[in-house]
Design a protein around this motif. Structure first.
Motif, PDB file in Angstrom:
ATOM      1  N   VAL A 239       6.165  27.129   2.116  1.00  0.00           N
ATOM      2  CA  VAL A 239       6.357  25.849   2.795  1.00  0.00           C
ATOM      3  C   VAL A 239       5.039  25.306   3.327  1.00  0.00           C
ATOM      4  N   THR A 240       4.212  26.191   3.894  1.00  0.00           N
ATOM      5  CA  THR A 240       2.930  25.741   4.443  1.00  0.00           C
ATOM      6  C   THR A 240       2.024  25.198   3.353  1.00  0.00           C
ATOM      7  N   CYS A 241       1.894  25.925   2.262  1.00  0.00           N
ATOM      8  CA  CYS A 241       1.019  25.469   1.167  1.00  0.00           C
ATOM      9  C   CYS A 241       1.555  24.192   0.522  1.00  0.00           C
ATOM     10  N   GLY A 242       2.869  24.078   0.371  1.00  0.00           N
ATOM     11  CA  GLY A 242       3.438  22.855  -0.181  1.00  0.00           C
ATOM     12  C   GLY A 242       3.196  21.658   0.721  1.00  0.00           C
ATOM     13  N   SER A 243       3.326  21.869   2.032  1.00  0.00           N
ATOM     14  CA  SER A 243       3.084  20.776   2.984  1.00  0.00           C
ATOM     15  C   SER A 243       1.632  20.326   2.934  1.00  0.00           C
ATOM     16  N   ILE A 244       0.713  21.279   2.875  1.00  0.00           N
ATOM     17  CA  ILE A 244      -0.710  20.934   2.818  1.00  0.00           C
ATOM     18  C   ILE A 244      -1.031  20.183   1.531  1.00  0.00           C
ATOM     19  N   LEU A 245      -0.445  20.628   0.423  1.00  0.00           N
ATOM     20  CA  LEU A 245      -0.671  19.938  -0.852  1.00  0.00           C
ATOM     21  C   LEU A 245      -0.190  18.498  -0.783  1.00  0.00           C
ATOM     22  N   GLY A 246       0.997  18.273  -0.227  1.00  0.00           N
ATOM     23  CA  GLY A 246       1.507  16.915  -0.113  1.00  0.00           C
ATOM     24  C   GLY A 246       0.658  16.040   0.783  1.00  0.00           C
ATOM     25  N   LEU A 247       0.178  16.601   1.896  1.00  0.00           N
ATOM     26  CA  LEU A 247      -0.671  15.838   2.811  1.00  0.00           C
ATOM     27  C   LEU A 247      -1.994  15.448   2.157  1.00  0.00           C
ATOM     28  N   ILE A 248      -2.595  16.386   1.434  1.00  0.00           N
ATOM     29  CA  ILE A 248      -3.889  16.112   0.792  1.00  0.00           C
ATOM     30  C   ILE A 248      -3.747  15.023  -0.269  1.00  0.00           C
ATOM     31  N   VAL A 249      -2.720  15.131  -1.104  1.00  0.00           N
ATOM     32  CA  VAL A 249      -2.530  14.135  -2.161  1.00  0.00           C
ATOM     33  C   VAL A 249      -2.194  12.772  -1.559  1.00  0.00           C
ATOM     34  N   ALA A 250      -1.379  12.758  -0.498  1.00  0.00           N
ATOM     35  CA  ALA A 250      -1.037  11.488   0.150  1.00  0.00           C
ATOM     36  C   ALA A 250      -2.283  10.825   0.720  1.00  0.00           C
ATOM     37  N   TYR A 251      -3.138  11.613   1.373  1.00  0.00           N
ATOM     38  CA  TYR A 251      -4.360  11.034   1.940  1.00  0.00           C
ATOM     39  C   TYR A 251      -5.311  10.584   0.845  1.00  0.00           C
ATOM     40  N   PHE A 252      -5.404  11.365  -0.222  1.00  0.00           N
ATOM     41  CA  PHE A 252      -6.254  10.988  -1.355  1.00  0.00           C
ATOM     42  C   PHE A 252      -5.798   9.663  -1.958  1.00  0.00           C
ATOM     43  N   SER A 253      -4.488   9.519  -2.161  1.00  0.00           N
ATOM     44  CA  SER A 253      -3.974   8.291  -2.749  1.00  0.00           C
ATOM     45  C   SER A 253      -4.144   7.114  -1.790  1.00  0.00           C
ATOM     46  N   TYR A 254      -3.921   7.338  -0.505  1.00  0.00           N
ATOM     47  CA  TYR A 254      -4.072   6.249   0.458  1.00  0.00           C
ATOM     48  C   TYR A 254      -5.528   5.786   0.539  1.00  0.00           C
ATOM     49  N   ARG A 255      -6.470   6.708   0.555  1.00  0.00           N
ATOM     50  CA  ARG A 255      -7.878   6.350   0.701  1.00  0.00           C
ATOM     51  C   ARG A 255      -8.462   5.701  -0.543  1.00  0.00           C
ATOM     52  N   ARG A 256      -7.792   5.804  -1.676  1.00  0.00           N
ATOM     53  CA  ARG A 256      -8.274   5.123  -2.871  1.00  0.00           C
ATOM     54  C   ARG A 256      -8.139   3.615  -2.735  1.00  0.00           C
ATOM     55  N   TYR A 257      -7.268   3.163  -1.850  1.00  0.00           N
ATOM     56  CA  TYR A 257      -7.020   1.734  -1.714  1.00  0.00           C
ATOM     57  C   TYR A 257      -7.325   1.195  -0.318  1.00  0.00           C
ATOM     58  N   TYR A 258      -7.452   2.071   0.677  1.00  0.00           N
ATOM     59  CA  TYR A 258      -7.667   1.619   2.047  1.00  0.00           C
ATOM     60  C   TYR A 258      -8.886   2.315   2.649  1.00  0.00           C
ATOM     61  N   PRO A 259      -9.560   1.651   3.609  1.00  0.00           N
ATOM     62  CA  PRO A 259     -10.696   2.270   4.303  1.00  0.00           C
ATOM     63  C   PRO A 259     -10.229   3.424   5.188  1.00  0.00           C
ATOM     64  N   PRO A 260     -11.167   4.171   5.782  1.00  0.00           N
ATOM     65  CA  PRO A 260     -10.787   5.256   6.700  1.00  0.00           C
ATOM     66  C   PRO A 260      -9.993   4.730   7.891  1.00  0.00           C
ATOM     67  N   LEU A 261      -9.193   5.601   8.480  1.00  0.00           N
ATOM     68  CA  LEU A 261      -8.329   5.190   9.583  1.00  0.00           C
ATOM     69  C   LEU A 261      -9.113   4.825  10.833  1.00  0.00           C
ATOM     70  N   ARG A 262     -10.343   5.281  10.956  1.00  0.00           N
ATOM     71  CA  ARG A 262     -11.170   4.941  12.115  1.00  0.00           C
ATOM     72  C   ARG A 262     -11.994   3.682  11.883  1.00  0.00           C
ATOM     73  N   SER A 263     -11.858   3.074  10.719  1.00  0.00           N
ATOM     74  CA  SER A 263     -12.605   1.857  10.421  1.00  0.00           C
ATOM     75  C   SER A 263     -11.982   0.671  11.160  1.00  0.00           C
ATOM     76  N   PRO A 264     -12.800  -0.277  11.626  1.00  0.00           N
ATOM     77  CA  PRO A 264     -12.239  -1.477  12.275  1.00  0.00           C
ATOM     78  C   PRO A 264     -11.363  -2.302  11.341  1.00  0.00           C
ATOM     79  N   THR A 265     -11.564  -2.170  10.024  1.00  0.00           N
ATOM     80  CA  THR A 265     -10.769  -2.922   9.039  1.00  0.00           C
ATOM     81  C   THR A 265      -9.839  -1.995   8.271  1.00  0.00           C
ATOM     82  N   CYS A 266      -9.301  -0.976   8.941  1.00  0.00           N
ATOM     83  CA  CYS A 266      -8.467   0.007   8.249  1.00  0.00           C
ATOM     84  C   CYS A 266      -7.146  -0.583   7.765  1.00  0.00           C
ATOM     85  N   ASP A 267      -6.765  -1.750   8.256  1.00  0.00           N
ATOM     86  CA  ASP A 267      -5.515  -2.372   7.826  1.00  0.00           C
ATOM     87  C   ASP A 267      -5.693  -3.293   6.627  1.00  0.00           C
TER      88      ASP A 267
END
Length: 315
Positions: A239-267
């Motif tokens: 369960v732990t490894c599966g959760s980490i895999l899902g989180l990493i892929v989700a963040y990878f896919s999100y960052r391909r289209y959006y700036p970092p979450l700490r960026s002033p223009t992250c939206d």
């Protein structure tokens, strides 16, 4: 020349070619056609794995207590409901957001595209790892129904099983990583990243309500993952490894289209027409800019000194 510059130069040269190749290059640069082609390949690969690939069958001991848990006939979160919770509901939430706020076609397009890429890439990677590792589930003995007289203290192969349901038997060697966990943290994790970016959760002095709203999808994904422990389908490691895999892929896919979450223009998503989007192209650093400024200033000073000396000589 830096590697990014070489890649950009080759892409530009390819798009400048006449004929079909040039038109194809320009089309790929201005659209997300390559992303859709890759997404279709992931879907085809995932379907092929489901239909034709069997897992590696690790040998096991019948007296291994870690695989002697009972087989749950009724799961707390079946496969269909995991798809609804982590796939359908987040998709409907994104559609509702698009209908209410009308953020623009480009923003809606890349947001939903990134969501589906996260889901399919996670599903494909999870099934590839599952079949390659072939780790027995905690309920393997109950699934297997080994033949009577099989030695309990000796390594045995899957051929000792008398289970007639092939799907139930084959699933007994697909324990690592947890598919429910990776899928739930991929879909709901992507939704949580999206909420965090749209509400600027990492902006200083952000109110707690926004943070809790952004964490709600994570909490639901965590409950889905924990249900796999309650059903004895996986152990904590799966369960732990599966959760980490899902989180990493989700963040990878999100960052391909959006700036970092700490960026002033992250939206605001990246624009496809941007020549040098943040994080994907090398920009000159401060030292390079300082050297360029010094070179330009010294060059202009030499020209002025030369003109001054020439005018003095003429007098």
């Amino acid at each position: 020349m830096p590697r990014n510059d070489l890649a950009a130069g080759s892409a530009i040269c390819f798009s400048n070619r006449p004929g079909f190749l040039g038109a194809l290059g320009r089309f790929c640069q201005r659209s997300y056609a390559a992303d859709y082609v890759a997404l279709i390949c992931l879907i085809v690969g995932w379907i092929w794995i489901q239909l034709f690939v069997n897992p590696f069958h690790r040998m096991f001991y019948l007296d291994n207590k870690s695989i002697q848990y009972p087989f749950a006939e009724v799961e707390r979160v079946p496969v269909l409901w995991s798809i609804i919770y982590a796939g359908v509901i987040p998709f409907l939430i994104l559609c509702t957001w698009a209908a209410m706020f009308r953020p623009g076609s480009h923003k809606v397009h890349v947001t939903i595209l990134g969501f589906f890429v996260a889901l399919m890439l996670t599903s494909f990677l999870t099934d590839v790892i599952k079949n390659a590792v072939g780790r027995p589930r905690p309920d393997l003995i109950s699934r297997c129904n080994p033949r009577k007289g099989t030695a309990e203290d000796a390594l045995v192969a899957w051929t000792v099983c008398t289970q007639t349901n092939i799907h139930v038997l084959q699933e007994g060697w697909r324990s690592f990583p947890s598919g429910h966990s990776s899928f739930s943290f991929s879909g709901l994790g992507y939704l949580s990243y999206f909420f965090s970016g749209q509400m600027h959760v990492f902006r200083p002095r952000t109110d707690l309500g926004r943070c809790l709203l952004a964490l709600c999808p994570f909490l639901l994904a965590l409950m889905i993952a924990i249900s796999r422990l309650d059903d004895y389908r996986h152990d904590v490691y799966d369960v732990t490894c599966g959760s980490i895999l899902g989180l990493i892929v989700a963040y990878f896919s999100y960052r391909r289209y959006y700036p970092p979450l700490r960026s002033p223009t992250c939206d605001i998503p990246y624009d496809k027409s941007d020549k040098t989007p943040d994080g994907f192209a090398k920009l000159p650093d401060d030292e390079e800019q300082q050297v360029q400024r010094q070179g330009e200033s010294s060059h202009s000073w030499d020209e002025e000194a030369y003109q001054l000396g020439g005018s003095t000589t003429a007098q």
